[in-house]
Design a protein around this motif. Structure first.
Motif, PDB file in Angstrom:
ATOM      1  N   VAL A  95     -27.582   2.503  25.186  1.00 39.89           N
ATOM      2  CA  VAL A  95     -27.387   3.748  24.455  1.00 39.89           C
ATOM      3  C   VAL A  95     -28.620   4.117  23.635  1.00 39.89           C
ATOM      4  O   VAL A  95     -28.782   5.275  23.257  1.00 39.89           O
ATOM      5  CB  VAL A  95     -26.124   3.668  23.563  1.00 39.89           C
ATOM      6  N   LEU A  96     -29.518   3.176  23.391  1.00 35.52           N
ATOM      7  CA  LEU A  96     -30.714   3.436  22.582  1.00 35.52           C
ATOM      8  C   LEU A  96     -31.781   4.137  23.413  1.00 35.52           C
ATOM      9  O   LEU A  96     -32.094   3.720  24.525  1.00 35.52           O
ATOM     10  CB  LEU A  96     -31.272   2.132  22.021  1.00 35.52           C
ATOM     11  N   ALA A  97     -32.353   5.195  22.862  1.00 37.53           N
ATOM     12  CA  ALA A  97     -33.423   5.912  23.557  1.00 37.53           C
ATOM     13  C   ALA A  97     -34.722   5.117  23.522  1.00 37.53           C
ATOM     14  O   ALA A  97     -35.516   5.166  24.451  1.00 37.53           O
ATOM     15  CB  ALA A  97     -33.640   7.283  22.936  1.00 37.53           C
ATOM     16  N   VAL A  98     -34.934   4.386  22.443  1.00 36.07           N
ATOM     17  CA  VAL A  98     -36.134   3.561  22.285  1.00 36.07           C
ATOM     18  C   VAL A  98     -35.690   2.108  22.238  1.00 36.07           C
ATOM     19  O   VAL A  98     -34.826   1.759  21.436  1.00 36.07           O
ATOM     20  CB  VAL A  98     -36.887   3.940  20.982  1.00 36.07           C
ATOM     21  N   GLY A 103     -38.086  -9.529  21.241  1.00 30.50           N
ATOM     22  CA  GLY A 103     -37.970 -10.181  22.537  1.00 30.50           C
ATOM     23  C   GLY A 103     -38.928  -9.582  23.556  1.00 30.50           C
ATOM     24  O   GLY A 103     -40.071  -9.238  23.253  1.00 30.50           O
ATOM     25  N   PHE A 104     -38.445  -9.471  24.771  1.00 28.71           N
ATOM     26  CA  PHE A 104     -39.266  -8.955  25.869  1.00 28.71           C
ATOM     27  C   PHE A 104     -39.621  -7.486  25.663  1.00 28.71           C
ATOM     28  O   PHE A 104     -40.681  -7.024  26.103  1.00 28.71           O
ATOM     29  CB  PHE A 104     -38.521  -9.147  27.192  1.00 28.71           C
ATOM     30  N   ASN A 105     -38.753  -6.729  24.988  1.00 31.47           N
ATOM     31  CA  ASN A 105     -39.016  -5.311  24.727  1.00 31.47           C
ATOM     32  C   ASN A 105     -40.228  -5.096  23.834  1.00 31.47           C
ATOM     33  O   ASN A 105     -40.770  -3.999  23.780  1.00 31.47           O
ATOM     34  CB  ASN A 105     -37.797  -4.653  24.088  1.00 31.47           C
ATOM     35  N   VAL A 110     -46.539  -3.460  22.191  1.00 26.67           N
ATOM     36  CA  VAL A 110     -47.784  -4.198  21.998  1.00 26.67           C
ATOM     37  C   VAL A 110     -48.759  -3.990  23.152  1.00 26.67           C
ATOM     38  O   VAL A 110     -49.962  -3.830  22.936  1.00 26.67           O
ATOM     39  CB  VAL A 110     -47.485  -5.705  21.809  1.00 26.67           C
ATOM     40  N   LEU A 111     -48.264  -3.983  24.368  1.00 23.99           N
ATOM     41  CA  LEU A 111     -49.142  -3.980  25.538  1.00 23.99           C
ATOM     42  C   LEU A 111     -50.039  -2.735  25.653  1.00 23.99           C
ATOM     43  O   LEU A 111     -51.237  -2.883  25.883  1.00 23.99           O
ATOM     44  CB  LEU A 111     -48.307  -4.166  26.802  1.00 23.99           C
ATOM     45  N   PRO A 112     -49.542  -1.503  25.506  1.00 29.77           N
ATOM     46  CA  PRO A 112     -50.444  -0.350  25.664  1.00 29.77           C
ATOM     47  C   PRO A 112     -51.624  -0.333  24.689  1.00 29.77           C
ATOM     48  O   PRO A 112     -52.763  -0.137  25.120  1.00 29.77           O
ATOM     49  CB  PRO A 112     -49.525   0.856  25.472  1.00 29.77           C
TER      50      PRO A 112
END
Length: 162
Positions: A95-98, A103-105, A110-112
């Motif tokens: 239900v969350l847009a972001v 965790g993995f999310n 961080v990656l971009p």
């Protein structure tokens, strides 16, 4: 010969910008969680679990149900953080847009910036090397000298176009 300029100041500036950006993300999310929520703001933070669109634009029966649930929670006086946890408890994390920043999310957040910083660093170090290499290599000379007959024929051919 040119002196090599160290790139440490640039690296320090990039690191400071990255830390500032990550720090401001945390402050903005904590301030928004304690403020009184607005209906339009909350619609943008949630997705319809049936049609996978933002609640701000979704038109499925499930989205009407989710919007009514949010209105009921606001009427009960819950904060944005409480509404978010109630929605996740009722409809699941989809239900969350972001995605939540744990965790993995966490890779989504961080990656971009890390990849952009690495690309900038790579360019900072490789462009001077390319320029240095281009200055050191002489321009391409012809592979073989022309014979006097070929030279005369070339001049005659070029003379026709002049």
């Amino acid at each position: 010969m040119r002196q090599r300029v160290p790139h440490r100041p640039l690296v320090a500036v990039l690191l400071a910008l990255a830390l500032t950006a990550f720090g401001s993300l945390g402050l903005a999310s904590s301030a928004a969680a304690t403020a009184r929520p607005s209906l339009t703001q909350l619609y943008g933070e949630f997705m319809c679990v049936e049609c996978h669109e933002s609640l701000a634009v979704a038109q499925s029966p499930e989205s009407f149900s989710e919007r009514q649930y949010i209105r009921d929670l606001i009427a009960q006086g819950e904060t944005a953080a409480q509404i978010k946890s109630s929605m996740v408890a009722s409809y699941g994390p989809a239900v969350l847009a972001v995605p939540p920043a744990n965790g993995f999310n966490l890779l989504v957040y961080v990656l971009p910036p890390v990849l952009v910083a690495l690309a900038i660093l790579m360019l900072v170090f490789t462009i001077p090397r390319w320029r240095r290499r281009a200055r050191q290599t002489p321009p391409m000379a012809s592979a073989a000298a022309l014979s006097p007959d070929d030279d005369q024929r070339l001049n005659d051919e070029l003379g026709r176009y002049a």
